[in-house]
Scaffold this active site. Sequence first.
Site, PDB file in Angstrom:
ATOM      1  CD  GLU A   1      -8.800 -65.059  56.446  1.00  0.00           C
ATOM      2  OE1 GLU A   1     -10.027 -65.887  56.157  1.00  0.00           O
ATOM      3  OE2 GLU A   1      -8.698 -65.142  55.379  1.00  0.00           O
TER       4      GLU A   1
ATOM      5  CB  CYS B   1      -8.361 -71.017  50.296  1.00  0.00           C
ATOM      6  SG  CYS B   1      -6.950 -69.744  50.456  1.00  0.00           S
TER       7      CYS B   1
ATOM      8  CG  HIS C   1      -7.657 -68.698  58.755  1.00  0.00           C
ATOM      9  ND1 HIS C   1      -6.697 -67.914  57.955  1.00  0.00           N
ATOM     10  CD2 HIS C   1      -8.827 -68.769  57.498  1.00  0.00           C
ATOM     11  CE1 HIS C   1      -6.789 -68.176  56.344  1.00  0.00           C
ATOM     12  NE2 HIS C   1      -7.445 -69.246  56.114  1.00  0.00           N
TER      13      HIS C   1
ATOM     14  CG  HIS D   1     -13.187 -70.824  56.424  1.00  0.00           C
ATOM     15  ND1 HIS D   1     -12.958 -69.372  55.762  1.00  0.00           N
ATOM     16  CD2 HIS D   1     -11.623 -71.064  56.086  1.00  0.00           C
ATOM     17  CE1 HIS D   1     -11.813 -69.400  55.617  1.00  0.00           C
ATOM     18  NE2 HIS D   1     -10.830 -69.309  56.239  1.00  0.00           N
TER      19      HIS D   1
ATOM     20  CG  HIS E   1      -8.089 -73.576  54.440  1.00  0.00           C
ATOM     21  ND1 HIS E   1      -8.636 -73.167  53.556  1.00  0.00           N
ATOM     22  CD2 HIS E   1      -7.732 -72.159  54.575  1.00  0.00           C
ATOM     23  CE1 HIS E   1      -9.041 -72.146  52.755  1.00  0.00           C
ATOM     24  NE2 HIS E   1      -8.904 -71.380  53.801  1.00  0.00           N
TER      25      HIS E   1
ATOM     26  CG  HIS F   1     -10.997 -76.091  68.161  1.00  0.00           C
ATOM     27  ND1 HIS F   1     -10.189 -74.169  69.114  1.00  0.00           N
ATOM     28  CD2 HIS F   1      -9.412 -76.601  68.690  1.00  0.00           C
ATOM     29  CE1 HIS F   1      -9.247 -74.867  69.503  1.00  0.00           C
ATOM     30  NE2 HIS F   1      -8.477 -75.884  69.102  1.00  0.00           N
TER      31      HIS F   1
END
Length: 193
Positions: A142, A29, A36, A19, A34, A74
């Site tokens: 997260e 961010c 998580h 996201h 990136h 994914h």
Amino acid sequence: MSCDEAMLIRKLFRFENAHIVRGCSTRRCSHSIHGHSYKIELLLEAHSLDHGQMVYDFGLLKGGAFTLIDAFDHAVTLWTGDDPAYLAAMRQHSERWVLIPVSPSAEQFSRLFFLLVDAVLATTALRNGEGDVRLHSVIVHETETGYAQCFREDAENPRMGRIDLESIVFAPAITAQWSDPALFERLKRARAD
């Protein structure tokens, strides 16, 4: 513990997701896609136990709740308020995406999953003497050191952003893999009634 307090049970799910969180204070961010390794904790509560002496059979979560959480695995989560060119490019170049009406922060994910799982629980036929079982809260990890926890009041709080099931879109590649392709449409209809 008073008689008013409910027993809690917890079920953990995991998924990998990418996201961008626009508007946050960390440039990495807010300006770079990136990912998580998320952990989602569903906490259910009840004041009585079913015929198996459980709050809720975890096996019942393997259907709709697991399907909807796994839809984010994914995948890239996109915010409808993001740049239209970015949204179009991500949808063109990624087979697995989910479009949501709020920014994909841990806080908003916890609200989103609360609403999704709550809708699943509301439409699940209870056949084993389950009592007043309901979703207590959702925790979204997260990172290893940070999480957001959503309670019912948070999920329905318009000051945190409105989330309607109608405004969530799963990529066709995601829904094509569901054992029940009509799952989400059924949840939306039930929620609207």
